[in-house]
Design an enzyme around this catalytic site. Structure first.
Site, mmCIF file in Angstrom:
data_model
loop_
_atom_site.group_PDB
_atom_site.id
_atom_site.type_symbol
_atom_site.label_atom_id
_atom_site.label_comp_id
_atom_site.label_asym_id
_atom_site.label_seq_id
_atom_site.Cartn_x
_atom_site.Cartn_y
_atom_site.Cartn_z
ATOM 1 N N GLU A 159 -6.809 4.513 7.825
ATOM 2 C CA GLU A 159 -6.644 5.944 7.532
ATOM 3 C C GLU A 159 -7.920 6.505 6.894
ATOM 4 O OE1 GLU A 159 -2.907 5.543 5.440
ATOM 5 O OE2 GLU A 159 -1.998 4.955 7.341
ATOM 6 N N ASN A 171 0.877 -1.171 0.000
ATOM 7 C CA ASN A 171 0.000 0.000 0.000
ATOM 8 C C ASN A 171 0.913 1.219 0.000
ATOM 9 O OD1 ASN A 171 -1.769 2.066 0.540
ATOM 10 N ND2 ASN A 171 -2.290 1.379 2.613
ATOM 11 N N LYS A 203 0.177 4.244 -0.332
ATOM 12 C CA LYS A 203 -0.464 5.434 0.245
ATOM 13 C C LYS A 203 -0.223 6.650 -0.677
ATOM 14 C CE LYS A 203 -0.112 3.246 4.682
ATOM 15 N NZ LYS A 203 -0.052 3.335 6.141
ATOM 16 N N SER A 243 3.530 -2.160 10.348
ATOM 17 C CA SER A 243 4.980 -2.158 10.584
ATOM 18 C C SER A 243 5.664 -3.492 10.259
ATOM 19 C CB SER A 243 5.282 -1.729 12.028
ATOM 20 O OG SER A 243 4.838 -0.403 12.249
ATOM 21 N N GLU A 262 -5.249 -5.232 10.614
ATOM 22 C CA GLU A 262 -4.256 -4.184 10.827
ATOM 23 C C GLU A 262 -4.562 -3.448 12.125
ATOM 24 O OE1 GLU A 262 -2.266 -2.972 6.880
ATOM 25 O OE2 GLU A 262 -4.015 -1.711 7.147
ATOM 26 N N HIS A 301 -9.419 0.941 4.870
ATOM 27 C CA HIS A 301 -8.138 1.129 5.561
ATOM 28 C C HIS A 301 -8.363 2.063 6.753
ATOM 29 C CE1 HIS A 301 -4.093 2.482 6.442
ATOM 30 N NE2 HIS A 301 -3.680 1.368 5.856
ATOM 31 N N GLY A 343 2.401 2.221 10.740
ATOM 32 C CA GLY A 343 3.303 3.352 10.563
ATOM 33 C C GLY A 343 4.009 3.782 11.842
HETATM 34 P P1 PGA Z 1 2.900 0.245 7.663
HETATM 35 O O1 PGA Z 1 1.441 0.434 7.027
HETATM 36 O O2 PGA Z 1 3.462 -1.034 7.091
HETATM 37 O O3 PGA Z 1 3.659 1.456 7.261
HETATM 38 O O4 PGA Z 1 2.692 0.140 9.152
HETATM 39 C C1 PGA Z 1 0.586 -0.653 6.834
HETATM 40 C C2 PGA Z 1 -0.709 -0.203 6.232
HETATM 41 O O5 PGA Z 1 -1.136 0.935 6.511
HETATM 42 O O6 PGA Z 1 -1.346 -0.934 5.462
#
Ligand code: PGA
Length: 251
Positions: free
Chosen positions: A98, A9, A11, A213, A168, A96, A174
């Site tokens: 976010e 992803n 983003k 992460s 997740e 997601h 993140g």
């Molecule tokens: P990250 O993000 O690997 O940077 O923690 C995962 C995601 O948002 O799908």
């Protein structure tokens, strides 16, 4: 037998130049490796056409980061499933954290977007996961259940036969703070058991990715867990060596 899936992803990151160099790195790495998992990249939608062209003749598949719940019309700023499919998308990330947190997407809207992905013949990657305070209050299973139930109520359990779930935990996204393999496995097993109560075939066949992460160093032990079938990768998906190491761990 479930096939492992690693999806990047990206983003809201990248430029024409950085995306080309990332894809060049991934393509040459994958052609030299024995990677056997499915590999998907999900760029910002403006880059879908160029990524689609650049991954022709490679093992990489294309996904979107969201999809409109409607099939067309006056929905400024949204993208319909048929449009994504025209540019070679086979997957769509849905719900997601976010999107849920920053753009107020409710469980009900996420369920409608899930339905739209299916109408558009895209495989939904349905993201679920709890906030830190929900985990600390012992509500992880209730939250994940609620998020899944919204989709099951709208589309029925059988719809999950053509879907992927990404667990997740929001506190791990993140932050560099990944769930331990045991913590992740516990929730993955819970999800599978919950689905099994409704349809045992769906439960045993559905791919459940872990996200939050994941990197080249921790992927091996996460993916070794019984109910973890690959990962949804954010930050580490922007670095070819890291992403390739994660794909290798899923092989
Ligand atoms: P990250 O993000 O690997 O940077 O923690 C995962 C995601 O948002 O799908």
């Amino acid at each position: 037998m479930r096939r492992m899936l690693v999806a990047g992803n990206w983003k809201m990151n990248g430029s024409l130049e950085s995306i080309k160099s990332l894809l060049d790195g991934l393509k040459s790495g994958l052609s030299r490796s024995e990677v056997k998992c499915d590999v998907v990249v999900c760029p910002s939608s403006v880059y879908l056409p160029t990524v689609s062209e650049q991954i022709v003749d490679s093992a990489i598949k294309l996904g979107s980061q969201n999809i409109c719940d409607q099939d067309g019309g006056a929905y400024t700023g949204e993208i319909a499933g048929s449009m994504l499919a025209e540019f070679g998308c086979q997957y769509a990330i849905i719900g997601h954290s976010e999107r849920r947190a920053l753009y107020a997407e409710s469980d009900e809207l996420v369920a409608k977007r899930f339905a739209a992905a299916r109408r558009g013949k895209l495989t939904p990657i349905l993201c679920v996961g709890e906030l830190l305070e929900e985990r600390e209050a012992g509500q992880t299973e209730a939250v994940v259940s609620r998020q899944l139930d919204a989709v099951i109520a709208l589309e029925g359990i059988d719809a999950l036969a053509d879907a992927i779930i990404a667990y997740e935990p929001v506190w791990a996204i993140g932050t560099g703070k990944t769930a331990s393999p045991d913590q992740a496995q516990e929730v993955h097993a819970f999800i599978r058991k919950k689905l099994a109560a409704l349809n045992s075939d769906v439960a045993s066949n559905i791919v459940i990715q872990y996200g939050g992460s994941v990197n080249g160093a921790n992927a091996n032990e996460l993916f070794a867990m019984e109910d973890i079938d690959g990962g949804l990768i954010g930050g580490a998906a922007l670095k070819p060596d890291d992403f390739l190491a994660i794909c290798q761990a899923a092989t």
